[in-house]
Scaffold this active site. Sequence first.
Site, PDB file in Angstrom:
ATOM      1  N   ASP A 195      -8.369  -6.283  -5.487  1.00  0.00           N
ATOM      2  CA  ASP A 195      -8.236  -4.977  -4.830  1.00  0.00           C
ATOM      3  C   ASP A 195      -8.673  -3.872  -5.783  1.00  0.00           C
ATOM      4  O   ASP A 195      -8.317  -3.879  -6.964  1.00  0.00           O
ATOM      5  CB  ASP A 195      -6.773  -4.764  -4.429  1.00  0.00           C
ATOM      6  CG  ASP A 195      -6.549  -3.449  -3.706  1.00  0.00           C
ATOM      7  OD1 ASP A 195      -7.501  -2.946  -3.084  1.00  0.00           O
ATOM      8  OD2 ASP A 195      -5.415  -2.944  -3.766  1.00  0.00           O
ATOM      9  N   SER A 226       0.816  -1.205   0.000  1.00  0.00           N
ATOM     10  CA  SER A 226       0.000   0.000   0.000  1.00  0.00           C
ATOM     11  C   SER A 226       0.856   1.264   0.000  1.00  0.00           C
ATOM     12  O   SER A 226       1.689   1.465  -0.869  1.00  0.00           O
ATOM     13  CB  SER A 226      -0.974  -0.041   1.173  1.00  0.00           C
ATOM     14  OG  SER A 226      -2.020   0.870   0.976  1.00  0.00           O
ATOM     15  N   HIS A 258      -6.264  -6.796  -1.403  1.00  0.00           N
ATOM     16  CA  HIS A 258      -5.246  -5.781  -1.132  1.00  0.00           C
ATOM     17  C   HIS A 258      -4.126  -6.354  -0.262  1.00  0.00           C
ATOM     18  O   HIS A 258      -2.980  -5.905  -0.336  1.00  0.00           O
ATOM     19  CB  HIS A 258      -5.924  -4.603  -0.415  1.00  0.00           C
ATOM     20  CG  HIS A 258      -5.026  -3.457  -0.109  1.00  0.00           C
ATOM     21  ND1 HIS A 258      -4.537  -2.605  -1.069  1.00  0.00           N
ATOM     22  CD2 HIS A 258      -4.526  -2.997   1.074  1.00  0.00           C
ATOM     23  CE1 HIS A 258      -3.783  -1.675  -0.504  1.00  0.00           C
ATOM     24  NE2 HIS A 258      -3.760  -1.895   0.789  1.00  0.00           N
TER      25      HIS A 258
END
Length: 654
Positions: free
Chosen positions: A395, A188, A453
């Site tokens: 994601d 991320s 994710h």
Amino acid sequence: MIVRLFWLAVLWLALANANPLKRLNHVWSQRGVAKDDFLVTSLPGLSENIASDDVPLMFAGQLELYPENNTHYFFWKFSDQKKEPEAANRTIFWLNGGPGCSSMDGALMEAGPLRIGKDYKVQLNEGSWHRKGDVVFVDQPAGTGFSYSRDYDVELYQIEYHFLQFLKKYFELFPEDAHNDIVLAGESYAGQYIPYIAHGILERNKKLADGESPYHLKGLAIGNGWISPNEQSLSFVPFAVQAGLVSQKDPGWKAILQQHMKCQDLVAASHEDDTFGANSVVDKECEKVLNTILYELVDHSASQYEQCINMYDYTLRDSFPSCGMNWPPDLSNVNHFLKSDEVMSSLNLVQQISWTECSEHVGKQMKARHSKPAITLFADLLAEVEILLFHGNRDIICNYMGAESMIKKLHWGGQTGFSADSPVLKWFHGDEEAGYVKSERNLTFVNVFDASHMVPFDKPEVSSALVDILFKRFTVADDKLQTQAKKTNANQNDSPSASENDNESGRTSESASSSPSESAATETESHATRIVRLIQLAVIIILIWGLCAIYSTYRSKPTSIIKTKPSGRKKNVQWADLMPQEEPAPKGFLSKTLNKLSRTEHKYVPVDIELGPTDGMDDASSDSGPSNVGTAETPEFVIASDDEENAHEHTEEH
């Protein structure tokens, strides 16, 4: 009288040199500077649920970086007792994103060897990355997780500088690891952290001071990374269409398209004057694209907890406006576990902090207004190290289509993008088709099937093989890339939730994680400590006896032992131990997801994907220039949400 004064002098010297309070203060100040101070030997469920030979050797604690502003970074290191030869001299540093989201997400829900069950006890993660090398999970920047400081970082170059200081202190603590191969990994918003830190390491290696050794940086592994804001922001609508989430027939299509066009115009302008592309890690108008998609697709006819799409895994649903911030399910277990006094003590916390997944204060300060997006560093990095980008295909916020678009426009190694004839290889891990791979000129892209994710959460065993891909430990035949699945006597499922697994391993000692030499060192230290305490007790008894004897003598004399001046006034006399002592100084939207700052569940706010700060955040820190450091305003850190989003604008990270 002379005899009494002699014994008084002896007692005073004893007080000055063996004062137990002084000794305690010295011991406390020196805590956290020796390796054994960080050894972790017990955790709830460790001996109950994990076989002795599977218990990792663990070290954890708050490592001091700067005494002047009380900066300490918390780390948790895991080493496999049964290291394979290729993993013996490798250290993987894992960072979660936010900014401000704790890497304990990675340690206890993703790449670490432990998962937390519903009973708040540790269980074994069979797909742990510590089988591929020592893994060190670091809470950074300061203010994140169990790390703390009086100052906050506001720019990415500060992240780089302070992590290099952490590495310096870390390798002083573990000198045996100083020459290991280093991998920087994370996900991320760590897609911004990791390239900056890698850049700092390579620059350091070029200008070493006398006596310094280079850091052997061998690769970067970034999962669902927020690397190029332009390309990622423009991928939301195409990805939603491709995934079948939205179409031109939907009532909300017009609003979605209009917001997409606003973002597109900003990106186009940035290509002309270099404003957005060079100086903005997150742009508010582009943040609103995902917000608009989530808002327009709300199903008000569904149950309360299934009205919104989960932005981290579009196959799942969540309440509105959380839209994924209540995920993953293990977060509540981890939160309870890390807030336990027993666990905090086992993790050697000098300063006990109530753990929160994401710190709102860090997110507010870390605006990166004067920092270029990390994509601008890639060309130079790829000239020296391998970079692996892996993306779970479910994601939305950091989706794989944005990454592929970024690569197509990236110029490195003498050309732009992958070559036209670069093969797309089907990736098989054991017998499972795990995804597809493209690799060229030090850059490898992996699309991981059926993953969110947080790839290691959904696919622990598969995700650990990504390290093998980074180090080229695979075979290729007939356009198929093959990695070796872990051999096991029992069937193992890539279950995402530790709470669903019951590990019935043999019982072992709570101290099984320590080697014989470390156990002996700890035992010797404990014995020495007992002797010191006995001496301290004896000194205290002697002091009390001496003071009582002096007081008794004083009370029994008919006249004062203090002579008076002609004025008749007595001298002002004080015992040394009664004299005043000097007191020591007390010792949006992408923002929401990337920095889940507050878990609001019944009030809509723009999605803040754990990527950065939200609209409502204070801008004061940016006014004084790029070198400013934010000042910590409160002693408590607050949790955001599991994926690393701000509650001020929802969306992302771990």
